[in-house]
Scaffold this motif. Structure first.
Motif, PDB file in Angstrom:
ATOM      1  N   GLN A 276       0.837  -1.222   0.000  1.00  0.00           N
ATOM      2  CA  GLN A 276       0.000   0.000   0.000  1.00  0.00           C
ATOM      3  C   GLN A 276       0.869   1.268   0.000  1.00  0.00           C
ATOM      4  OE1 GLN A 276      -3.237  -0.032  -0.447  1.00  0.00           O
ATOM      5  NE2 GLN A 276      -3.385  -2.266  -0.297  1.00  0.00           N
TER       6      GLN A 276
ATOM      7  N   VAL B 205      -1.797   5.067   6.048  1.00  0.00           N
ATOM      8  CA  VAL B 205      -2.782   3.975   6.049  1.00  0.00           C
ATOM      9  C   VAL B 205      -3.470   3.909   7.416  1.00  0.00           C
ATOM     10  CG1 VAL B 205      -3.010   1.430   5.996  1.00  0.00           C
ATOM     11  CG2 VAL B 205      -1.548   2.580   4.323  1.00  0.00           C
TER      12      VAL B 205
ATOM     13  N   GLU C  90      -4.114   7.368   2.441  1.00  0.00           N
ATOM     14  CA  GLU C  90      -4.297   6.838   1.086  1.00  0.00           C
ATOM     15  C   GLU C  90      -5.145   5.573   1.086  1.00  0.00           C
ATOM     16  OE1 GLU C  90      -0.446   6.419  -0.723  1.00  0.00           O
ATOM     17  OE2 GLU C  90       0.096   8.503  -0.289  1.00  0.00           O
ATOM     18  N   ALA C  91      -5.018   4.774   2.151  1.00  0.00           N
ATOM     19  CA  ALA C  91      -5.758   3.509   2.171  1.00  0.00           C
ATOM     20  C   ALA C  91      -6.284   3.197   3.565  1.00  0.00           C
ATOM     21  CB  ALA C  91      -4.858   2.364   1.704  1.00  0.00           C
TER      22      ALA C  91
ATOM     23  N   ARG D 245      -8.564   4.645  -0.603  1.00  0.00           N
ATOM     24  CA  ARG D 245      -8.896   3.283  -1.059  1.00  0.00           C
ATOM     25  C   ARG D 245      -9.292   2.475   0.174  1.00  0.00           C
ATOM     26  NH1 ARG D 245      -3.765   4.018  -2.939  1.00  0.00           N
ATOM     27  NH2 ARG D 245      -2.819   2.609  -1.394  1.00  0.00           N
ATOM     28  N   TRP D 246     -10.389   1.745   0.087  1.00  0.00           N
ATOM     29  CA  TRP D 246     -10.787   0.861   1.192  1.00  0.00           C
ATOM     30  C   TRP D 246     -10.517  -0.566   0.744  1.00  0.00           C
ATOM     31  CZ3 TRP D 246     -13.773   2.306   5.812  1.00  0.00           C
ATOM     32  CH2 TRP D 246     -13.829   3.698   6.006  1.00  0.00           C
ATOM     33  N   VAL D 247      -9.663  -1.256   1.487  1.00  0.00           N
ATOM     34  CA  VAL D 247      -9.209  -2.587   1.097  1.00  0.00           C
ATOM     35  C   VAL D 247      -9.551  -3.570   2.199  1.00  0.00           C
ATOM     36  CG1 VAL D 247      -7.197  -3.829   0.174  1.00  0.00           C
ATOM     37  CG2 VAL D 247      -7.175  -1.337   0.272  1.00  0.00           C
TER      38      VAL D 247
END
Length: 659
Positions: A114, A169, A204-205, A228-230
């Protein structure tokens, strides 16, 4: 259970402490041999100025490798590193050192995928599940600086921490479990990101671990423009597990925000080398803990106790740590802690006095304890707030093992004062934190910073600089704030913010925060000593004493008491008995006349009583309820109770037999 000898086992406590002062460099270079260095340090300390120092300059280390790989490489990979016990879901799991290392290496690879690199921040917002430990150690593995925020913390508070740390993150979960309800985290994270607004947050994530018991997943936020969702599993697919990165000794391991601060949060910055050495020393010297031993620290990874004594300390020492998702009472009963100690053969219980008071309130006779075999238990360690002597005696007599009321702070990372069971078990005294640990030169100073240390002399507790390895190196993003918050009040010292005194044996008694000292008609009284007296009453479970504004005397003391379960009392009679007790033990100078009986005292989640908020409410000042509060409804109940405060007239001659 193995018994390990401490490196100074033959030396008494005093000789060890003296050496840490007289030959500081040699003492700590010796202690540094307890961890593995990639590049060993040649010096113990570099003092850059009176307010700036660095431990083990030139040394390179990886704390994650010291907590995991080192033990696997030594052939202890099958030993249990982590036991997970959730009273909320009934899940029990045992994770070996090899398995935990593999999980951590894989998640570290996922962070790297990431875009996370050494020096980047990662904000961890997770419940008490193994993923929290995995994420912390994964950050340490690649040199990312983690900042753990207590799971379920309000969105506005989360946003403030995101703005301060600027994490690349966020690692979170669909949610946490409280008795009777699930707390959804994802809407709180989304709201916090919205408050921060777009790219300014630096996030960012967001990596999300789904829990069957709490709804919500990364997919629900696929359209979020901010990040971004992971999903947790997806983030780890096809990644290369990460090897430990060599990092300078003073590389920040983590940022931890101190509770109860208003305005901008204070992010305590912890180094890597100094912390690894300080904690390793503490595990042996204070806790007498090593491979083959199990510790149950009943706290949360969101607090410093969780960082030092659920995660880093026990794993650096190569022992087994218990991660418990539950409460001291109500999940399902007041025997929860005894069940854990018995199930896993724990040698040490570490918790906060408030947890023991909760158990005492539900089960004063310790009937639940009789159902379990707790013979493995060798000592109980308490921290987080002052331990009242009444509860100290109750737990000491009930469990029949040493009760160590040790004193330390988020800022120091490990105990300033304790009973060093690994060197020489000293006699414990109710109400005392025992004696200063190596590296901490503790003094009592007056308001001008003059050293007034002498038996029985009360004053500000200060620590001579530099602080021991593992103590904070600064406040994130503000060198000036570090100095102004801690080092300016008494030049040459760290101001602890606590008040107290030593006795003739060199034992320190911490009587409370300096703002808990009240001034009644020119007499300085510590609220801790008044609270001590109130808890002597058989009906009182716990109490808080505050100084409220008084036209005549400047301040007078007011008591707030919560009663033991099932106790029926007549309000006026109890108030009269408590007033008489204070008069008898402290004297009329306390002019103690106000007693308010409450169902529960307002507290933070870590168990600190919100004395300042109570005082502001009583004095009619504007107050802000701290985000760390456990249950805001308690404040409403307190305001109702204030309408029923019993005020005794100044001349009352109360003659009621107590108990």
């Amino acid at each position: 259970m193995s018994h390990h000898t401490h490196p100074h086992a033959s030396a008494s406590y005093r000789a060890v402490w003296d050496r840490s002062q007289a030959d500081r460099a040699a003492f700590w270079l010796d202690a540094a041999k307890a961890v593995d260095w990639i590049v060993p340090p040649s010096d113990a300390i570099e003092e850059r100025s009176e307010t700036e120092w660095r431990w083990f300059p030139g040394g390179k280390i990886n704390v994650s490798a010291n907590a995991l790989d080192r033990h696997v490489d030594a052939g202890r990979g099958e030993n249990t590193a982590l036991i997970y016990d959730s009273a909320m879901t009934g899940t029990r799991a045992s994770i070996s050192y090899s398995e935990l290392r593999d999980r951590v290496a894989r998640f570290a690879g996922a962070l790297r995928a990431q875009g996370v690199e050494a020096g980047d921040r990662v904000l961890i917002y997770l419940p008490m599940t193994p993923e929290a430990v995995t994420a912390m150690l994964a950050c340490a593995r690649i040199g990312a600086i983690h900042s753990v925020v207590f799971g379920g913390f309000a969105a506005s508070e989360l946003a403030v921490r995101i703005q301060d740390a600027k994490p690349k993150v966020i690692v979170t979960s669909s949610g946490g479990m409280e008795p009777g309800r699930a707390v959804e985290y994802l809407p709180l994270v989304k709201r916090a990101l919205d408050i921060c607004g777009g790219t300014e947050s630096g996030v960012e994530a967001v990596i999300v671990r789904n829990r069957d018991t709490v709804p919500g997943s990364a997919a629900d936020y696929a359209s979020d423009p901010h990040a971004r969702w992971v999903d947790w599993e997806g983030a780890q697919q096809g990644v290369t597990p990460a090897d430990p990165v060599p990092l300078p000794s003073d590389h920040p391991l983590y940022i931890l925000y101190t509770s109860g601060t208003t305005g901008n949060p204070k992010g305590v910055v912890r180094d890597s080398g100094g912390y690894a050495v300080g904690l390793s020393w503490a595990m042996r010297g204070i806790y007498d803990f090593g491979p083959g031993d199990t510790i149950f620290t009943a706290s949360d990874v969101g607090w410093v106790v969780g960082h030092s004594f659920i995660v880093y300390g026990p794993l650096l020492a190569g022992g087994t740590t218990v991660l418990y998702e539950g409460k001291p009472v109500g999940t399902p009963d007041a025997g929860a802690f005894w069940r854990i100690l018995s199930s896993y053969g724990a040698k040490i219980l570490s918790t906060a006095p408030t947890a023991l008071r909760a158990i005492k309130r539900e089960d004063p006779e310790l009937l639940e304890l009789q159902k379990y075999d707790t013979s493995s238990l060798k000592a109980v360690y308490l921290a987080g707030e002052r331990m009242d002597p009444e509860t100290w005696h109750w737990v000491n007599d009930g469990l029949g093992v040493p009760v160590v009321d040790h004193w330390w702070q988020t800022e120091t990372g490990w105990p300033i004062c304790a009973n060093p069971l690994g060197i020489e078990p000293l006699e414990s005294k109710a109400g005392s934190t025992t004696v200063p640990m190596p590296g901490f030169d503790v003094r009592i100073v007056d308001s001008k910073g003059t050293d007034i240390t002498a038996p029985g002399v009360e004053g500000n507790i200060a620590i001579k600089l530099p602080l021991a390895p593992g103590a904070l190196l600064g406040i994130w993003g503000s060198e000036e704030r570090f100095v102004s918050s801690y080092l300016q009040a008494f030049p040459g010292y760290y101001a602890s913010g606590d008040a107290g005194h030593f006795d003739e044996d060199g034992y320190l008694f911490v009587m409370g925060r300096t703002d808990d000292v009240i001034n009644v008609a020119g007499h300085r009284l510590s609220t801790g000593s008044l609270e001590e007296v109130l808890t002597m009453h058989p009906a009182v479970a716990e109490c808080a004493v505050i100084g409220v504004h008084d036209e005549l005397k400047g301040q007078h003391a007011a008591g707030f008491v919560a009663l033991k379960h099932g106790v029926e009392v007549h309000r006026e009679e109890l108030a009269a008995e408590l007033i008489r007790l204070v008069r008898e033990h402290v004297g009329p100078v306390a002019s103690f006349r106000d007693v308010t009986i409450v169902e529960r005292l307002p507290k933070t989640r870590s168990g600190k009583i919100l004395r300042k908020t109570i005082r502001q409410i009583v004095d009619g000042e504007p107050y802000k309820i701290p985000a760390t509060i456990e249950d805001p409804a308690v404040i409403d109940a307190l305001i109702v109770a204030l309408g029923r405060t019993v005020h005794a007239p100044a001349t009352t001659q109360v003659k009621i037999p107590v108990g």
